[in-house]
Design a protein around this motif. Structure first.
Motif, PDB file in Angstrom:
ATOM      1  N   LEU A  20      41.519  39.597  44.766  1.00 57.64           N
ATOM      2  CA  LEU A  20      40.997  40.412  45.856  1.00 57.64           C
ATOM      3  C   LEU A  20      42.139  41.014  46.655  1.00 57.64           C
ATOM      4  CD1 LEU A  20      38.080  38.218  47.238  1.00 57.64           C
ATOM      5  CD2 LEU A  20      37.917  40.278  45.872  1.00 57.64           C
ATOM      6  N   LEU A  21      42.022  42.293  46.934  1.00 52.57           N
ATOM      7  CA  LEU A  21      43.048  42.976  47.708  1.00 52.57           C
ATOM      8  C   LEU A  21      42.691  42.954  49.184  1.00 52.57           C
ATOM      9  CD1 LEU A  21      43.500  46.131  45.465  1.00 52.57           C
ATOM     10  CD2 LEU A  21      44.946  44.116  45.541  1.00 52.57           C
ATOM     11  N   LYS A  22      43.696  42.741  50.004  1.00 51.91           N
ATOM     12  CA  LYS A  22      43.484  42.779  51.444  1.00 51.91           C
ATOM     13  C   LYS A  22      43.514  44.235  51.888  1.00 51.91           C
ATOM     14  CE  LYS A  22      43.586  38.318  52.094  1.00 51.91           C
ATOM     15  NZ  LYS A  22      42.388  37.588  52.334  1.00 51.91           N
ATOM     16  N   LYS A  23      42.438  44.679  52.521  1.00 54.09           N
ATOM     17  CA  LYS A  23      42.346  46.045  53.007  1.00 54.09           C
ATOM     18  C   LYS A  23      42.119  46.007  54.511  1.00 54.09           C
ATOM     19  CE  LYS A  23      40.302  47.687  48.728  1.00 54.09           C
ATOM     20  NZ  LYS A  23      39.188  48.378  48.114  1.00 54.09           N
ATOM     21  N   TYR A  24      42.897  46.787  55.213  1.00 52.71           N
ATOM     22  CA  TYR A  24      42.781  46.825  56.663  1.00 52.71           C
ATOM     23  C   TYR A  24      42.310  48.220  57.068  1.00 52.71           C
ATOM     24  CZ  TYR A  24      45.495  42.585  56.218  1.00 52.71           C
ATOM     25  OH  TYR A  24      45.926  41.338  55.867  1.00 52.71           O
ATOM     26  N   PHE A  25      41.166  48.269  57.732  1.00 48.94           N
ATOM     27  CA  PHE A  25      40.593  49.536  58.154  1.00 48.94           C
ATOM     28  C   PHE A  25      40.527  49.587  59.673  1.00 48.94           C
ATOM     29  CE2 PHE A  25      38.515  48.745  53.997  1.00 48.94           C
ATOM     30  CZ  PHE A  25      39.029  49.832  53.309  1.00 48.94           C
ATOM     31  N   ARG A  26      40.557  50.817  60.208  1.00 50.70           N
ATOM     32  CA  ARG A  26      40.409  51.040  61.644  1.00 50.70           C
ATOM     33  C   ARG A  26      39.294  52.050  61.850  1.00 50.70           C
ATOM     34  NH1 ARG A  26      45.803  52.006  60.766  1.00 50.70           N
ATOM     35  NH2 ARG A  26      45.462  54.198  61.271  1.00 50.70           N
ATOM     36  N   SER A  27      38.671  52.017  63.007  1.00 54.69           N
ATOM     37  CA  SER A  27      37.609  52.976  63.292  1.00 54.69           C
ATOM     38  C   SER A  27      38.204  54.377  63.375  1.00 54.69           C
ATOM     39  CB  SER A  27      36.891  52.619  64.594  1.00 54.69           C
ATOM     40  OG  SER A  27      37.802  52.613  65.656  1.00 54.69           O
ATOM     41  N   ARG A  51      31.505  60.878  48.642  1.00 50.76           N
ATOM     42  CA  ARG A  51      32.280  61.722  49.561  1.00 50.76           C
ATOM     43  C   ARG A  51      32.822  60.924  50.744  1.00 50.76           C
ATOM     44  NH1 ARG A  51      26.861  63.192  50.604  1.00 50.76           N
ATOM     45  NH2 ARG A  51      26.252  62.483  52.660  1.00 50.76           N
ATOM     46  N   PRO A  52      33.740  61.498  51.484  1.00 49.00           N
ATOM     47  CA  PRO A  52      34.341  60.760  52.604  1.00 49.00           C
ATOM     48  C   PRO A  52      33.335  60.448  53.719  1.00 49.00           C
ATOM     49  CG  PRO A  52      35.643  62.706  52.101  1.00 49.00           C
ATOM     50  CD  PRO A  52      34.404  62.783  51.289  1.00 49.00           C
ATOM     51  N   PHE A  53      33.362  59.219  54.165  1.00 44.41           N
ATOM     52  CA  PHE A  53      32.594  58.768  55.312  1.00 44.41           C
ATOM     53  C   PHE A  53      33.578  58.336  56.380  1.00 44.41           C
ATOM     54  CE2 PHE A  53      29.847  57.940  51.657  1.00 44.41           C
ATOM     55  CZ  PHE A  53      28.706  58.603  52.045  1.00 44.41           C
ATOM     56  N   THR A  54      33.114  58.258  57.606  1.00 48.07           N
ATOM     57  CA  THR A  54      33.963  57.859  58.728  1.00 48.07           C
ATOM     58  C   THR A  54      33.592  56.458  59.167  1.00 48.07           C
ATOM     59  OG1 THR A  54      34.083  60.155  59.431  1.00 48.07           O
ATOM     60  CG2 THR A  54      34.749  58.505  61.033  1.00 48.07           C
ATOM     61  N   ILE A  55      34.600  55.659  59.456  1.00 50.20           N
ATOM     62  CA  ILE A  55      34.372  54.281  59.920  1.00 50.20           C
ATOM     63  C   ILE A  55      33.998  54.323  61.399  1.00 50.20           C
ATOM     64  CG2 ILE A  55      35.450  52.049  60.356  1.00 50.20           C
ATOM     65  CD1 ILE A  55      37.156  52.493  57.901  1.00 50.20           C
ATOM     66  N   LYS A  56      32.867  53.716  61.689  1.00 54.91           N
ATOM     67  CA  LYS A  56      32.412  53.635  63.079  1.00 54.91           C
ATOM     68  C   LYS A  56      32.956  52.370  63.736  1.00 54.91           C
ATOM     69  CE  LYS A  56      28.160  54.027  65.762  1.00 54.91           C
ATOM     70  NZ  LYS A  56      26.690  54.184  65.650  1.00 54.91           N
ATOM     71  N   GLU A  57      32.881  51.253  63.002  1.00 53.48           N
ATOM     72  CA  GLU A  57      33.335  49.975  63.555  1.00 53.48           C
ATOM     73  C   GLU A  57      33.676  49.036  62.417  1.00 53.48           C
ATOM     74  OE1 GLU A  57      31.598  46.392  66.399  1.00 53.48           O
ATOM     75  OE2 GLU A  57      30.393  48.178  66.051  1.00 53.48           O
ATOM     76  N   VAL A  58      34.697  48.210  62.625  1.00 52.01           N
ATOM     77  CA  VAL A  58      35.071  47.186  61.646  1.00 52.01           C
ATOM     78  C   VAL A  58      34.543  45.858  62.157  1.00 52.01           C
ATOM     79  CG1 VAL A  58      36.974  46.040  60.468  1.00 52.01           C
ATOM     80  CG2 VAL A  58      37.117  48.480  60.985  1.00 52.01           C
ATOM     81  N   LYS A  59      33.702  45.218  61.344  1.00 52.04           N
ATOM     82  CA  LYS A  59      33.095  43.935  61.727  1.00 52.04           C
ATOM     83  C   LYS A  59      33.950  42.783  61.193  1.00 52.04           C
ATOM     84  CE  LYS A  59      29.111  45.962  62.932  1.00 52.04           C
ATOM     85  NZ  LYS A  59      28.493  45.947  64.204  1.00 52.04           N
ATOM     86  N   HIS A  60      33.506  41.584  61.472  1.00 52.10           N
ATOM     87  CA  HIS A  60      34.199  40.395  60.984  1.00 52.10           C
ATOM     88  C   HIS A  60      33.975  40.221  59.485  1.00 52.10           C
ATOM     89  CE1 HIS A  60      35.315  39.065  64.957  1.00 52.10           C
ATOM     90  NE2 HIS A  60      34.071  39.288  65.368  1.00 52.10           N
ATOM     91  N   TYR A  61      34.878  39.495  58.840  1.00 54.90           N
ATOM     92  CA  TYR A  61      34.788  39.099  57.439  1.00 54.90           C
ATOM     93  C   TYR A  61      34.716  40.292  56.488  1.00 54.90           C
ATOM     94  CZ  TYR A  61      33.775  34.697  59.696  1.00 54.90           C
ATOM     95  OH  TYR A  61      33.832  33.596  60.496  1.00 54.90           O
ATOM     96  N   GLY A  62      35.348  41.397  56.841  1.00 49.34           N
ATOM     97  CA  GLY A  62      35.469  42.527  55.927  1.00 49.34           C
ATOM     98  C   GLY A  62      34.309  43.493  55.909  1.00 49.34           C
TER      99      GLY A  62
END
Length: 105
Positions: A20-27, A51-62
């Motif tokens: 599993l790869l660790k991925k870090y996302f931001r809103s 297609r591209p979507f926008t991150i609204k919020e990053v929750k816990h546990y990925g």
């Protein structure tokens, strides 16, 4: 026998967790969503990435909450697993189309 099975399960879990790869996302980031349902359709050239979507919020546990900026109702959002996402580096994709004119002889 029960102990050997338990050791086997631990080794398999460690192997899969290592993959599993660790991925870090931001809103606010643009991401592509892996669409696993496209496997049902024929055609090898269909993209598995939506297609591209926008991150609204990053929750816990990925978990990541997404919304579609191109949709008319931009208040609709949904939560997906972060392992199904990859960063979109932006830019317009130039799609080439070839048209062949066939003539009867």
């Amino acid at each position: 026998m029960h102990e050997s099975f338990k050791l086997y399960k631990e080794k398999v879990k460690a192997y899969h967790d290592k993959k599993l790869l660790k991925k870090y996302f931001r809103s606010g980031q643009q991401v592509l969503l892996f669409n696993s349902r496209l496997k049902l359709f024929l055609g090898k050239l269909k993209s598995k990435w939506s297609r591209p979507f926008t991150i609204k919020e990053v929750k816990h546990y990925g978990a990541v909450e997404l919304f579609d900026p191109q949709s008319e109702t931009s208040d609709r959002s949904w939560i997906v697993n972060g392992q199904r996402l990859k960063l979109c580096h932006g830019g317009n994709i130039e799609r080439l189309t070839t048209i062949l004119q066939l003539q009867d002889l």
